[in-house]
Each structure stands twice: as C-alpha cells, then as structure tokens.
Design a protein around this motif. Structure first.
Motif, PDB file in Angstrom:
ATOM      1  N   GLY A 192     116.194  12.470  -3.358  1.00 23.44           N
ATOM      2  CA  GLY A 192     116.007  13.851  -3.773  1.00 23.44           C
ATOM      3  C   GLY A 192     115.221  14.653  -2.751  1.00 23.44           C
ATOM      4  N   LEU A 193     114.192  14.037  -2.184  1.00 21.54           N
ATOM      5  CA  LEU A 193     113.384  14.742  -1.190  1.00 21.54           C
ATOM      6  C   LEU A 193     114.208  15.031   0.073  1.00 21.54           C
ATOM      7  CD1 LEU A 193     110.609  15.855  -0.515  1.00 21.54           C
ATOM      8  CD2 LEU A 193     109.971  13.603   0.366  1.00 21.54           C
ATOM      9  N   SER A 194     115.000  14.046   0.522  1.00 28.62           N
ATOM     10  CA  SER A 194     115.819  14.247   1.718  1.00 28.62           C
ATOM     11  C   SER A 194     116.861  15.339   1.496  1.00 28.62           C
ATOM     12  CB  SER A 194     116.502  12.934   2.103  1.00 28.62           C
ATOM     13  OG  SER A 194     117.302  13.103   3.260  1.00 28.62           O
ATOM     14  N   ILE A 195     117.534  15.285   0.377  1.00 30.07           N
ATOM     15  CA  ILE A 195     118.555  16.292   0.094  1.00 30.07           C
ATOM     16  C   ILE A 195     117.907  17.670  -0.116  1.00 30.07           C
ATOM     17  CG2 ILE A 195     120.299  17.003  -1.595  1.00 30.07           C
ATOM     18  CD1 ILE A 195     120.931  14.058  -2.018  1.00 30.07           C
ATOM     19  N   GLY A 196     116.747  17.688  -0.759  1.00 29.55           N
ATOM     20  CA  GLY A 196     116.073  18.956  -0.984  1.00 29.55           C
ATOM     21  C   GLY A 196     115.686  19.638   0.323  1.00 29.55           C
ATOM     22  N   ILE A 197     115.170  18.842   1.271  1.00 26.39           N
ATOM     23  CA  ILE A 197     114.795  19.442   2.566  1.00 26.39           C
ATOM     24  C   ILE A 197     116.031  19.934   3.299  1.00 26.39           C
ATOM     25  CG2 ILE A 197     113.833  18.912   4.835  1.00 26.39           C
ATOM     26  CD1 ILE A 197     111.902  17.000   3.454  1.00 26.39           C
ATOM     27  N   PHE A 198     117.128  19.161   3.242  1.00 27.45           N
ATOM     28  CA  PHE A 198     118.368  19.579   3.912  1.00 27.45           C
ATOM     29  C   PHE A 198     118.873  20.892   3.333  1.00 27.45           C
ATOM     30  CE2 PHE A 198     123.010  19.691   3.785  1.00 27.45           C
ATOM     31  CZ  PHE A 198     123.298  19.701   5.144  1.00 27.45           C
ATOM     32  N   ILE A 199     118.848  21.007   2.027  1.00 28.81           N
ATOM     33  CA  ILE A 199     119.320  22.242   1.391  1.00 28.81           C
ATOM     34  C   ILE A 199     118.409  23.413   1.759  1.00 28.81           C
ATOM     35  CG2 ILE A 199     119.646  23.373  -0.846  1.00 28.81           C
ATOM     36  CD1 ILE A 199     120.520  20.686  -1.976  1.00 28.81           C
ATOM     37  N   TYR A 200     117.116  23.150   1.815  1.00 22.80           N
ATOM     38  CA  TYR A 200     116.171  24.215   2.171  1.00 22.80           C
ATOM     39  C   TYR A 200     116.410  24.710   3.594  1.00 22.80           C
ATOM     40  CZ  TYR A 200     111.848  26.363   3.770  1.00 22.80           C
ATOM     41  OH  TYR A 200     110.928  27.216   4.340  1.00 22.80           O
ATOM     42  N   LEU A 201     116.541  23.780   4.552  1.00 22.05           N
ATOM     43  CA  LEU A 201     116.714  24.183   5.951  1.00 22.05           C
ATOM     44  C   LEU A 201     118.051  24.859   6.187  1.00 22.05           C
ATOM     45  CD1 LEU A 201     115.184  21.077   7.807  1.00 22.05           C
ATOM     46  CD2 LEU A 201     114.158  23.333   7.449  1.00 22.05           C
ATOM     47  N   SER A 202     119.095  24.307   5.577  1.00 23.87           N
ATOM     48  CA  SER A 202     120.415  24.918   5.778  1.00 23.87           C
ATOM     49  C   SER A 202     120.484  26.285   5.096  1.00 23.87           C
ATOM     50  CB  SER A 202     121.511  23.996   5.234  1.00 23.87           C
ATOM     51  OG  SER A 202     121.318  23.786   3.831  1.00 23.87           O
ATOM     52  N   GLY A 203     119.794  26.461   4.016  1.00 18.48           N
ATOM     53  CA  GLY A 203     119.794  27.764   3.355  1.00 18.48           C
ATOM     54  C   GLY A 203     118.970  28.778   4.105  1.00 18.48           C
ATOM     55  N   ARG A 204     117.895  28.336   4.760  1.00 19.36           N
ATOM     56  CA  ARG A 204     117.017  29.273   5.473  1.00 19.36           C
ATOM     57  C   ARG A 204     117.523  29.602   6.865  1.00 19.36           C
ATOM     58  NH1 ARG A 204     111.856  31.190   5.041  1.00 19.36           N
ATOM     59  NH2 ARG A 204     110.727  31.601   6.979  1.00 19.36           N
ATOM     60  N   TYR A 205     118.014  28.582   7.564  1.00 20.23           N
ATOM     61  CA  TYR A 205     118.388  28.809   8.971  1.00 20.23           C
ATOM     62  C   TYR A 205     119.877  28.645   9.212  1.00 20.23           C
ATOM     63  CZ  TYR A 205     113.364  28.121   9.447  1.00 20.23           C
ATOM     64  OH  TYR A 205     112.003  28.196   9.301  1.00 20.23           O
ATOM     65  N   GLY A 206     120.618  28.129   8.221  1.00 22.74           N
ATOM     66  CA  GLY A 206     122.033  27.878   8.438  1.00 22.74           C
ATOM     67  C   GLY A 206     122.235  26.559   9.161  1.00 22.74           C
ATOM     68  N   LEU A 207     123.475  26.138   9.260  1.00 21.63           N
ATOM     69  CA  LEU A 207     123.768  24.854   9.894  1.00 21.63           C
ATOM     70  C   LEU A 207     123.785  24.953  11.424  1.00 21.63           C
ATOM     71  CD1 LEU A 207     126.575  23.555   7.488  1.00 21.63           C
ATOM     72  CD2 LEU A 207     124.155  22.928   7.523  1.00 21.63           C
ATOM     73  N   THR A 208     124.094  26.128  11.952  1.00 23.78           N
ATOM     74  CA  THR A 208     124.196  26.266  13.417  1.00 23.78           C
ATOM     75  C   THR A 208     123.280  27.345  13.966  1.00 23.78           C
ATOM     76  OG1 THR A 208     126.046  27.800  13.171  1.00 23.78           O
ATOM     77  CG2 THR A 208     126.586  25.459  13.431  1.00 23.78           C
ATOM     78  N   ALA A 209     122.563  28.064  13.129  1.00 23.80           N
ATOM     79  CA  ALA A 209     121.716  29.165  13.602  1.00 23.80           C
ATOM     80  C   ALA A 209     120.511  28.611  14.346  1.00 23.80           C
ATOM     81  CB  ALA A 209     121.273  30.029  12.435  1.00 23.80           C
ATOM     82  N   SER A 210     120.009  29.404  15.295  1.00 21.25           N
ATOM     83  CA  SER A 210     118.825  29.008  16.060  1.00 21.25           C
ATOM     84  C   SER A 210     117.576  29.264  15.247  1.00 21.25           C
ATOM     85  CB  SER A 210     118.766  29.800  17.385  1.00 21.25           C
ATOM     86  OG  SER A 210     118.717  31.189  17.111  1.00 21.25           O
ATOM     87  N   VAL A 211     116.554  28.458  15.530  1.00 24.07           N
ATOM     88  CA  VAL A 211     115.291  28.556  14.820  1.00 24.07           C
ATOM     89  C   VAL A 211     114.300  29.317  15.696  1.00 24.07           C
ATOM     90  CG1 VAL A 211     113.420  27.245  13.758  1.00 24.07           C
ATOM     91  CG2 VAL A 211     115.773  26.381  13.670  1.00 24.07           C
ATOM     92  N   PRO A 212     113.594  30.265  15.141  1.00 22.53           N
ATOM     93  CA  PRO A 212     112.581  30.971  15.938  1.00 22.53           C
ATOM     94  C   PRO A 212     111.584  29.978  16.543  1.00 22.53           C
ATOM     95  CG  PRO A 212     112.965  32.102  13.865  1.00 22.53           C
ATOM     96  CD  PRO A 212     113.707  30.816  13.782  1.00 22.53           C
ATOM     97  N   ALA A 213     111.119  30.309  17.747  1.00 27.02           N
ATOM     98  CA  ALA A 213     110.246  29.384  18.473  1.00 27.02           C
ATOM     99  C   ALA A 213     108.976  29.086  17.693  1.00 27.02           C
ATOM    100  CB  ALA A 213     109.902  29.985  19.835  1.00 27.02           C
ATOM    101  N   ALA A 214     108.454  30.060  16.974  1.00 23.99           N
ATOM    102  CA  ALA A 214     107.203  29.853  16.250  1.00 23.99           C
ATOM    103  C   ALA A 214     107.372  28.876  15.088  1.00 23.99           C
ATOM    104  CB  ALA A 214     106.683  31.194  15.731  1.00 23.99           C
ATOM    105  N   GLU A 215     108.602  28.733  14.585  1.00 26.53           N
ATOM    106  CA  GLU A 215     108.836  27.866  13.414  1.00 26.53           C
ATOM    107  C   GLU A 215     109.408  26.506  13.788  1.00 26.53           C
ATOM    108  OE1 GLU A 215     111.219  29.956  10.627  1.00 26.53           O
ATOM    109  OE2 GLU A 215     109.906  31.727  10.573  1.00 26.53           O
ATOM    110  N   VAL A 216     109.637  26.293  15.099  1.00 26.52           N
ATOM    111  CA  VAL A 216     110.256  25.024  15.520  1.00 26.52           C
ATOM    112  C   VAL A 216     109.411  23.821  15.128  1.00 26.52           C
ATOM    113  CG1 VAL A 216     110.871  23.668  17.556  1.00 26.52           C
ATOM    114  CG2 VAL A 216     111.623  26.043  17.361  1.00 26.52           C
ATOM    115  N   PRO A 217     108.073  23.798  15.367  1.00 29.73           N
ATOM    116  CA  PRO A 217     107.294  22.600  14.988  1.00 29.73           C
ATOM    117  C   PRO A 217     107.413  22.264  13.499  1.00 29.73           C
ATOM    118  CG  PRO A 217     106.025  24.026  16.425  1.00 29.73           C
ATOM    119  CD  PRO A 217     107.229  24.796  16.059  1.00 29.73           C
ATOM    120  N   GLY A 218     107.344  23.296  12.675  1.00 35.09           N
ATOM    121  CA  GLY A 218     107.450  23.034  11.242  1.00 35.09           C
ATOM    122  C   GLY A 218     108.819  22.510  10.847  1.00 35.09           C
TER     123      GLY A 218
END
Length: 304
Positions: A192-218
């Motif tokens: 559940g935790l793995s799938i939840g994080i995947f859904i969160y990241l794909s919903g926030r940044y998309g599957l192919t979208a670039s991540v802002p440099a300030a948010e890359v470490p997180g």
C-alpha cells in the motif's frame, strides 16, 4: 452382688403380643390370612387388616399368586389411608400397580378418598413412565450422534493455486490464521505504501514530466521509499508462498459439524433444497393490491 437388669415393661408386652400372634397364626395358611384381612377390611377394622396384610408382605412375601399379592398391597394401602398414613398408602398402591398396571378400585368396597389416592398414584406412575421414555429417547439419540461422529470421516480438499495468492491466503487455507494475518498486514502495509507513493508522484508530476530542481531531493527520497517498500512487498509475498507450500496438504481430515449428521426418520430435513418451480401456474399468484383511492387484485410473479 449386682442384680440383673430387667427388660422394660413395654418390650415385654410387645414380645408377648408377638408370641400370641405367631401362635394364633401357627395353623393358618397365607390364603386364610388374606381372607381374614379381607374380612377385617370389610368390617372397617383397618388396624387388623393392615397388620394381617403386613404379615403377608413383609419382611418377605408369603403369597405366591400375583393376583393375591396385588390384593394384599391394595388392602394394606387402603387400610393405611383410612388410618391416616397417606405416604405408606401411596407406596403400597404403587407396588400393586407395578404388578398389575390396569388395576382399578371401585366404590363398592373402598372409600372415595382411597380411590382418589389410588388414581393419583396411577397417574403419577404413567407420567413418570412417559418422562422416562422421553429421557431414554434423548439418551438413545445422543448415543446415536456420538457413534456417528466417531465413524464420520470428512476430508477437506485444498487448492494448490491458493498458495500463490497474496495477503496470507495460503496460510488461511492451511488453518493458520495468525500467520495469515501477519503476512496480510505486512504485504498490505508495504504494498500500500509503495503504490500510494507511486500514485502521489504520478499525479503531482506526471509519468514523464520534469521535476523542479528544488523538489528533486524530496522526490528521490520518495522514490527510494517506493522502491524499497515494493521490494519488501515481494519479499514478504515470496516468504508467504514458501511458508504456505511447506505446510500445504492437498487433503486434510477435519471434524464434521452437525449439518452432516443424519436426522431421525420422523424429522423433516429443512436442509434439502426445495424443488424448483417450473410451471407458470406455480409462479403466478393472485394477491390484493391497495392503492391510494382504491383497491384491486393483481398478478404476482414469483422467482426461485
């Protein structure tokens, strides 16, 4: 010199009476004593009738014919009742009825009170017999069920494919609920935790979208948690499959429940399915219908 002790006067009188009675009966037969008891009872000499009947019955029976034995018990019971000994009367009536259950008393010789007590005794015996019969029936049924359970062999077939189902399915099938709950909780938490994080990241940044440099470490940290919990999920799943296979048995003998016990012949089996209704006439029914402002009759179609 010590003088010998003298017997009490009442004991001497009782012994003298006993000797006199025995001497009087020395030449009498049991049938003659029974006739004397009858005569004494007819003359309402209940004390004498009770003594004669007691002599014929106790401490040992001196009468051979069952019909005479019944009469002696009845005379003793009725005499005891008239004297005022109700408990002794009921006991003698019961012994008479044990020998001759169909025995009845008539008002030509016996009083209404003696007849009522005799009838009450007979009713008590019949009620006790019915109760004993019911208890025997219950005991026999319990014994039947016990023997059937001892001879009952129930085999449960288990599916091999369930061993590869996640969330402790194999453990539950193997009757290991504690292990099943542990594997289910572990796989549920990590997956559940793995799938939840995947859904969160794909919903926030998309599957192919670039991540802002300030948010890359997180994002990298979340991806590491996602991958780690995913690996943990599959590790726990694999361990659960191995554990399930180690304890897997394709067939297991189990204890049968009461639903498998045969019912007595006189009890309808409610577990049997009702016959299917195939006829249209069996399915269609007329029923009254109440509506606002009126009423009528409608057709109702019944499904199985």
């Amino acid at each position: 010199m010590i003088a010998p002790r003298r017997a009490p006067r009442w004991l001497a009188v009782a012994l003298a009476a006993l000797v006199a009675t025995a001497a009087g009966r020395a030449g009498a037969s049991p049938s003659q004593d029974l006739e004397r008891a009858r005569q004494a009872f007819r003359e309402h000499d209940y004390e004498s009738a009770a003594k004669l009947a007691t002599y014929l019955l106790y401490p040992e029976e001196r009468i051979g014919l069952p019909v005479d034995l019944v009469e002696a018990h009845v005379i003793l019971g009725a005499s005891s009742f008239e004297i005022g000994h109700r408990a002794e009367a009921k006991r003698e009536f019961e012994r008479a009825l044990q020998i001759q259950p169909e025995k009845v008393l008539t008002d030509m010789l016996f009083s209404d009170g003696a007849i009522r007590l005799f009838d009450e005794t007979k009713a008590d015996i019949e009620a006790r017999a019915r109760r004993d019969a019911e208890l025997r029936k219950i005991a026999d049924e319990r014994e039947r069920i016990r023997k059937y359970r001892e001879s009952l062999v129930v085999v449960e077939r288990r599916s091999f494919g369930v061993n590869f189902v996640p969330f402790g399915a194999g453990q539950f099938q193997n009757k290991q609920p504690t292990r099943g709950l542990l594997f289910a909780a572990g796989e549920g938490l990590t997956g559940g935790l793995s799938i939840g994080i995947f859904i969160y990241l794909s919903g926030r940044y998309g599957l192919t979208a670039s991540v802002p440099a300030a948010e890359v470490p997180g994002v990298h940290q979340l991806e590491q948690i996602e991958i780690g919990t995913g690996i943990a999920f599959f590790a726990i799943y694999a361990l659960g499959v191995v554990d399930s296979l180690l304890h897997y048995k394709p067939r297991v003998q189990i204890e049968g429940d009461d639903s498998l016990l045969p019912l007595p012949p006189d009890v309808p089996d409610a577990r049997k399915p009702r016959p299917a209704k195939t006829s249209i006439l069996d399915r269609v029914h007329l029923a009254p219908i109440v509506a606002p402002g009126g009423a009528g009759i409608g057709l109702i179609w019944e499904n199985d």
